[in-house]
Structure formats: structure tokens, C-alpha cells
Design a protein around this motif. Sequence first.
Motif, short mmCIF file in Angstrom:
data_model
loop_
_atom_site.label_atom_id
_atom_site.label_comp_id
_atom_site.label_asym_id
_atom_site.label_seq_id
_atom_site.Cartn_x
_atom_site.Cartn_y
_atom_site.Cartn_z
N ARG A 42 0.83 -1.21 0.00
CA ARG A 42 0.00 0.00 0.00
C ARG A 42 0.86 1.25 0.00
O ARG A 42 0.50 2.27 -0.60
CB ARG A 42 -0.95 -0.03 1.20
N ILE A 44 3.75 1.47 -1.45
CA ILE A 44 4.24 1.60 -2.83
C ILE A 44 3.15 2.20 -3.71
O ILE A 44 3.42 3.08 -4.55
CB ILE A 44 4.71 0.22 -3.34
N GLN A 45 1.90 1.76 -3.50
CA GLN A 45 0.79 2.34 -4.27
C GLN A 45 0.69 3.84 -4.03
O GLN A 45 0.55 4.63 -4.97
CB GLN A 45 -0.53 1.69 -3.86
N ALA A 48 3.36 5.58 -5.78
CA ALA A 48 3.13 5.68 -7.22
C ALA A 48 2.22 6.86 -7.54
O ALA A 48 2.47 7.60 -8.51
CB ALA A 48 2.51 4.38 -7.73
N GLU A 49 1.20 7.06 -6.68
CA GLU A 49 0.31 8.20 -6.92
C GLU A 49 1.08 9.51 -6.80
O GLU A 49 0.95 10.41 -7.64
CB GLU A 49 -0.86 8.18 -5.92
N GLU A 52 3.40 10.02 -9.87
CA GLU A 52 2.71 10.51 -11.06
C GLU A 52 2.42 12.00 -10.94
O GLU A 52 2.50 12.76 -11.91
CB GLU A 52 1.40 9.76 -11.26
N GLU A 61 7.82 9.14 -16.92
CA GLU A 61 6.68 8.38 -16.42
C GLU A 61 7.12 7.09 -15.74
O GLU A 61 6.53 6.65 -14.77
CB GLU A 61 5.77 8.05 -17.61
N HIS A 62 8.16 6.47 -16.29
CA HIS A 62 8.64 5.21 -15.71
C HIS A 62 10.02 5.38 -15.08
O HIS A 62 10.79 4.44 -15.03
CB HIS A 62 8.66 4.13 -16.77
N GLN A 139 4.54 10.63 3.09
CA GLN A 139 4.54 10.59 1.62
C GLN A 139 5.97 10.43 1.09
O GLN A 139 6.18 9.73 0.11
CB GLN A 139 3.91 11.87 1.06
N PHE A 146 8.41 3.42 -3.32
CA PHE A 146 8.06 3.24 -4.73
C PHE A 146 9.32 3.22 -5.60
O PHE A 146 9.48 2.35 -6.45
CB PHE A 146 7.14 4.37 -5.18
N VAL A 147 10.23 4.15 -5.37
CA VAL A 147 11.45 4.20 -6.19
C VAL A 147 12.26 2.93 -6.01
O VAL A 147 12.77 2.34 -6.96
CB VAL A 147 12.28 5.45 -5.82
#
Lengths: 285, 686
Positions: A42, A44-45, A48-49, A52, A61-62, A139, A146-147
Motif C-alpha cells: 500500500r 508503494i501504491q 506511485a500516486e 505521477e 513516467e517510468h 509521503q 516506490f522508487v
Amino acid sequence: MSVQFKILIGILFTAATVIVMLIYWAAEDARMANYTASFEGRAIQAGAESYELYCATCHGEHGDGIVGKGPPLNRKDLLDLKNTPYLKAIQWNGTTHDFIKNTIAAGRPQFSAYYANEGYTEHMPTWSQDYGGPLRPDQVDSLTAFVLNWAPGEFDPIVAIVTPTPGPTPTPIPLDQLYATIPFPASPPSEDILNAGKAIYDKNCAACHGEGLGGDGPGATGAVKPRNFTDCTAMEAFDMGQHHNAVVNGKTATGMPAWGPRLSDEEIWQVIMYERSPCKLYVPQ
Amino acid sequence: MGLFNRQIKKKPADENGKPKAGAPADGHDTNGHDANGHAEDVAQTDGDTGGELFQVQTRETRSQRFVGFVREKSPHAIKELVPWVERARSTPEGRTEFVEKTKEVAWQQADNTVRAITAGMGIADTRAFFRGDPAIEKPNPRYKVHVNAFFAHIRPKYYEKSSTKFSHTWGLGYLSFYMFMLETITGVILMVFYTPSDRRAYEDIVKIMTEVPFGQLMRDLHRVGAELMVLIVVLHMTRVFLTGSFKPPRTFTWLTGVVLLILTFALSFSGYLLPWDQLAYWAVTIGTSMAKSVPPKEIVGYLSNLIMRGGDTINQNGLLRFYLMHVFALPALTVVLISVHYYRVARTHGISVPAGEEESPDPAVRKAAKERIDYLPELFTRELLWAAIATFLVIAYSAWIFHAPLQEHSDPLNTPLHTTAPWYFLWIQGLLKDAFVLPAIRAVDYGLNQGLIALGIQTAEGFENNPMVCLVCGYDSPAWQGVIIPTMIIPALFLGVPYINEWWEKFWGSKPSRQLLKNRKGTVLVAIVSTIFMLVIWYQGTPFYGVTAPPAVEIGQAFMPAEGVLPPVPLVPDDWGVVRRLGYNNLPDGEYNLADYAVPSQSNTEFERMLSAIQQEIQRRGQLWAEGDKVHGLPNPTGTFLIEQFQQNGLKRIELQVRWDPKIVTPSDNGEYNRIIFLHENSLYK
């Protein structure tokens, strides 16, 4: 309902409760492991938000970077957590996680020499609210997660990575000439000089090299341990010239700073004398 | 030592050393206040003068010295056996007597020990207690327990038989106290792992769920207990109303009960903030926003908001304040109020007996209703049984069915769609939507203005802006609907009930009665009307009433909500939507044109059936538009569902694109809406 019947049913329910707890207990370790993975997922999700929203405009983007704007993040040299080639190249002593987290939180106040050929127009801004940015600490943490979740080398770096060219190596001064520069009689040095050296040492060096000169100070966290001045075998191989050079110019690969600009010549010699005092390796008479 | 010997040592003995047959046990012996006897006894035993002490060493044999030592040092029970030891050594009958005497003394010892533990009941009676037999001693040793033991002294010795009927009380008062204890125990355990800091609170909750063994169970139990406590307290109050138990002499007890209801709400609500997730943050933001509207706004509203939140919005200060309220101030107040409430029930007037029996014309029925039923063991075992059943149910429910919700970390900048207050406050949220008063005032305004226009005093253009006839302009909706009416409902519906009832009786000159449909029709009518009203405004508080997000947003919310959606009813876990429930592994990468999935077939996978469901919802919106519903419908909507592997290490990006004819709904409408969520392989949403 008779008293005995109530007691019986009560005992049955208590036993049932105990059984439920035992079943729950049996599954508890697996559940905790699943939940740990779930909450990492969660995070990581959430990262990701945020990525973006805040990061993709410069880093792609990636995480494959945008030429002239931001370097790629999704790269082998950064995300190779075992060998950490990138961190070694920029002489970062901590972990990759800390490096990424700190970079996101505090930004980059100056351009990295690593990307000297890139010609970026903008600095990495500070992102954590701690440093005036927009992101809450949690955050920043989830962005870091995420990274770090990119499989290293998922995308090839689209810019060439330059390794910083080391400056010209100073030519060693012959020992005889070096000894002549010592501004006080040093074979052996007087008690006053050693005391002065100790004062400078305790203030500047003890954090890493240890109060007892043992190379075990609280700041000694990097991969290369600081020199242990009480180890006389190693010290014999480490002559006065090398010692002086290390103090004045620092050792770039290990985190040892250059003290030349900060201490006077006399202070440097006082420290060197103090550091060589456990093995009495002074200027030969 | 003296504790177990009191009874033995004071038994008068005859010259042979035998105790007098059948010497009655003095009631005072067992209650532990007779410490002086011990000292006297000892003084008698070794009360010889110092002169004899000289000869002890020389004249006595070893065995005599041993006996002397035993006499001097041993407990009274052993001392009592000493004459029998000597008899046993001299005669064969003495041995039998010695064995008998030993048994007797041992029994006495054990009996005294049991009496000390049970605060007054001996072995025989304890046994009878557990067998459900009547007490075997006189006076009843079970009553003695109520005098001697602290926890039993809180309870009455006996109840009136009819007042303990299950169909009369439903055990609701007991259960609400049980829930309070459950909350206290689980709450203290959770406190160990929690820090009331905006930086750590959420992380600590995650740690409770991931790293603390049984941590999630404790959290689930705490949540289930909280919801049940509110539910049970409300039901308890309903029961008291229905059985007429609020009437004199129980009016004050009812008032303390009302305060306890408010405290229960406050406890539950203050705990709502502590997880510091989106649900907590926004539910409490809604709840406390009403404080801002307390008139006069500029002083009281401003100050009460500042005091509650510790700032303009909820932040670290507010979290700490809510935490301290939740773990300290409110529980302390509740304990005090529970004590007063319970004391009055236990000591002042007892639980009411059913009204039908109390007011029965048949004296036999009235007498039977008031027959005594002892607390020990009848009611005590019943309470233990209920505690065992309740514990089993809440633990099994929290272990396997209910899990306390935890949404994403609180974000003051991002309000989730359809944020609601907790279910027990939905009625206030419903009031805030102002479905009755505001339309009425608007209607009056409209009428006045039409009248003025007809009279030619005012032009149609000046309609809304004329303060002379703009009643709406002077109407502060949040203040009335969020503060004044809810605070009036509490006294009117609850505090006022006994007094409305009394007044009603006096007004009609009727004979007071506790029976529901006898001379209480007024209160019953008020209660029915209020209940219906409460249910209506409760419904209005749910997102189903009066909240219209743009239709495309609603489609996204239905299948991929931003956060877990909490149903407006108690004890139901939250739902993160069908896409997340389907899970990472059942969402194949690709771009899906939803029009291809309009008709579901039997052979479809679960994923394809979900696409069909989304397409049907999109088509329904198109249908609504075609039928003329411009609020909920969309012109020619189409949908695309995109699943992209965002990271190789188990992260998918899921996007729902809804497209419709642009510039029709509003001139600036671009006709597109994208709902994006990310889903990680390991995330659990079931």
C-alpha cells in the motif's frame, strides 16, 4: 436454568473462546507477515500516486529520465542495492534507502557532478514539509518505497553516466624535506605538544577515530573503518609522509575530510604527533 | 498465620482438652477483626515466670523439650492437637481419637481458608453454591459475602424475581458495562503501542496490525466493542422507555443514563480520530465543524472550534486533545457516572419489575413478582455465563468476520468523496443537509416576494436580494441544524421524557401507570414520531441522499473508490470496491473497450463479468440522460479500462476512462474522466 447448567455452558463457551484464540494464534505469524507485505504494498501504491503527480514531469513516467530536465531513477547503478556503484561514485556512506529518502526530502541544492554533461536547467527542489516542500513525511517514505520497488535496470539509462575525474595526485614530498617543515623539535615531541595535539584531536577527529585513538568512534559507520592508531604493525607501514598527506588532503573514497584548509600547519603537526604517540613512531633521531 | 486460626483458638475446651461439643461458631470469628485473641492465647501458653526458664535446659528430656517447643511456636491448630498426641502415645483408643481430631482440625483449617477467600462462605456452602443448592448455614453465609467483600458489596444481596426476567431487561445494562470493560482492557493494551503524534499515529496503527502479535485482534475487538457499546446503550434506553422504568422513583437514574449515552457517543467519537487515517480525519472534521457554528459564531463558535481542534483545522494539537479526552477525561467521567447510575439501581430502587405484574389487580401476581432471588449463586452465575458467551461472540466475530477499517494516511488537502460521520452521528449529518427548514423558509420567501411583485412594490429582479423579505438571508443553517436542533433533541427526547410523561398524566388526570399502552399514549406518540423523524434524518445523513457527485465520478467511485467505503450501519467492515477485491492476479494487462463486454455470458471470467458490470453502469447513465435526468445521466458515455504493469516488481496501474459528448452537460465540459488506482501484488483488500 439450574446453576450447574449455567456453569457448564459457561465453561463450554470459555473453552470455545480459548480454542478460537489458539486457532487465531496458530495463524498469527502468517497473518502478520501478510499484513506487513500488504502495508508495504500500500505504501508503494501511495508512492506511485505521488510519483505521477509530482515526479513524473521531470524524471519520466517510468523513471527513465527526461533529457535536460531530470536524470533517470530506474537504473542499475542506483538500484543495485548490493554493490551500490552509484553511491560509491558519489562517496555516500549510508544506505540507498537513506540516500533516496534524503534526496527527495531535502532536494539537491547544487547539480551533481555525476551528471555534469547533462545541462539540467532546474535544481531538484525540496519535497518534504520539513524543508519547506509540499509532501508529508509519510509521503516521502512511500515515494522512497516506490522508487526502491523498481527492478534495477528495468529501463536502460538513457544518458551516459560520467564518473568524476579525480584531481591530480599530489607528488609525495621526500621525508627529509618533510621533517624539516615541522615547526617544533619533534624527536621526540614535548608533553605540551602532545597535549595540544590531543585537544585538537578530541575536537575534530575523535568522532570517527575514537577517543582512545582506536578507530572506533561513533561516526565510524562507513564500509572502510577509520585508521586505528594503536595498531602498531599497521602504523609502522604508514610513514609520516603518508600520514601527513592523509590529514592535509583527506581520503576521498572513505569519508576522511581534508584538514589542510581548516587547520594550521602547526596544528596538523601537533595532531600527527599525538596520533603517532601510542606507537612512538616519531621523527627518527 | 493468625488468619486461619481464629476460630480454633477461641473454642472453649473442657478439662480433658476436648472441645465442648457443638460449640457454635461465633459469627465474628470469621470476619477478621478479632486480632487480640491471638496475643492473649500466646501469653497464656508461655506465661510462666522467668525463674522456671532456668530449669528448662537441665530438667526436661529431649522429647519434653520438643513438646514444649511445639507448644510455644506452633500454630494454634497444632497446639490444639498436642493433648491428643499424648493420649495417642498412652492408649490405643487415643490413636483413633487423634486421627479423628486431626481430621477435624484439618477440616477447620481448610474451611477457614475457604471462608477467608470467599469472604464468608465455608467449604460446605461453597459446594452447595456451585451445585445451586440453598444456603446450608444460618445466617445465610452468602449474604455475609456482600458485607465482607468489596466487589460483592457493590452488588445487592437479592433481586426481585420478576425484575431479572430476560424478556424484561434483555441484560442490556449489564452488557453495556461489559462493553465498557472490554473497551478499557483492549484500550489499555492498544495504548502501549500508540503515540498520539501526527507523525507517528498512523505508523503505529500499521505496526499494531503488522508487528504486534494479536494487535489486529485487539484493534478489531476495540472497534467492535465501541460500536456494540453505542448500540447496546441505545437499546438499553429504548427498553427502559418501553417498560416505563424511567418513571418515579427512577427519574434521576434515567437522567444519569442520558448523560452516559452522551458520554458513550463522545468516547466513541473521540476514539474515531486516533488512527489518523482519511476516515478518521474527515469524519472528525465534519463532526467538529459543527462547533464552529455555535452562536454567536464570532465568539463561542470560534473559541469552541479552537479549543476542540487546537487550531483552525485538526492537527497535532487536535490529535493530542482527542487522545487525552479519549483515554483520560471521558473514561474518568464515565466511571463516575456509571457508579452513580449503578448505585441507584442497586441500592436505591432496584431494577423495575414488569409493569403488568407490578400493577396487576391480582395480589398473588404482585407478591410473586417481588419474591426474592439471591444474587449468589443464581444471578452471579448468570452474569458469568453471559460474559462467557459475549466474550466468545466478540472474539469470534473480530477474529474472522470484522476487521477495523484503516484507510490511507490522513491528508488535509484531499477530501475523499462521500465522507460521512460515524453511523451513530449520521442523523446530525442528515440534519445538516437541511431538508425541512430551509425549503420551508424558501417557500415563505417565495410567497412573500410573489405577493410584493403582485402588489407592484418590488420587481422580479430584486427577488433574492431584498433583505426586507429575504428570511433565508437571516437563517444560519449550520447553527440551527448542526447545533441548536441536535442539542434540543437530547433534552426533549431523553431528559424530558419523564417530565413530559408526568405532565401528560396530570393534564389528563389519569392514574399513573408504567404500562406501555395504558395512560401513556402521549409519550408513546411522541416517541414514535421522534423515532420516525430520527430514522428519516439518519437516512438523509447517508451518501444516498442529497449528495450528487458528477456521474462519471460516481461510476469510478462505485468500482474503484479512493478509500475503503464504510457502510452507514454498525459492525460491517469497509469495502474497497470490486476492482481491488478482484486482486492483482485477476487483472490481466491490456486495454479493454468496455462496449465489447456489454452482454455478460456464462463462460466469462470474473474479470470480464466485472467489465460487464462497469459497462452496464455506464449504459445506465446514458439511459438516464436519454430519459431526461440531466443530473445523474451522461450523453452517449463510453468506457475504456486500462491495466498496465507499472513496475516489474508487482505494481499495476489501473485506469478507468469514461468519455461522453463534450460541451453538452456544461459549456466547459471536456467530456472525459479518468479514475486511476495503483494495485500492488501483496496488498490485501478482502
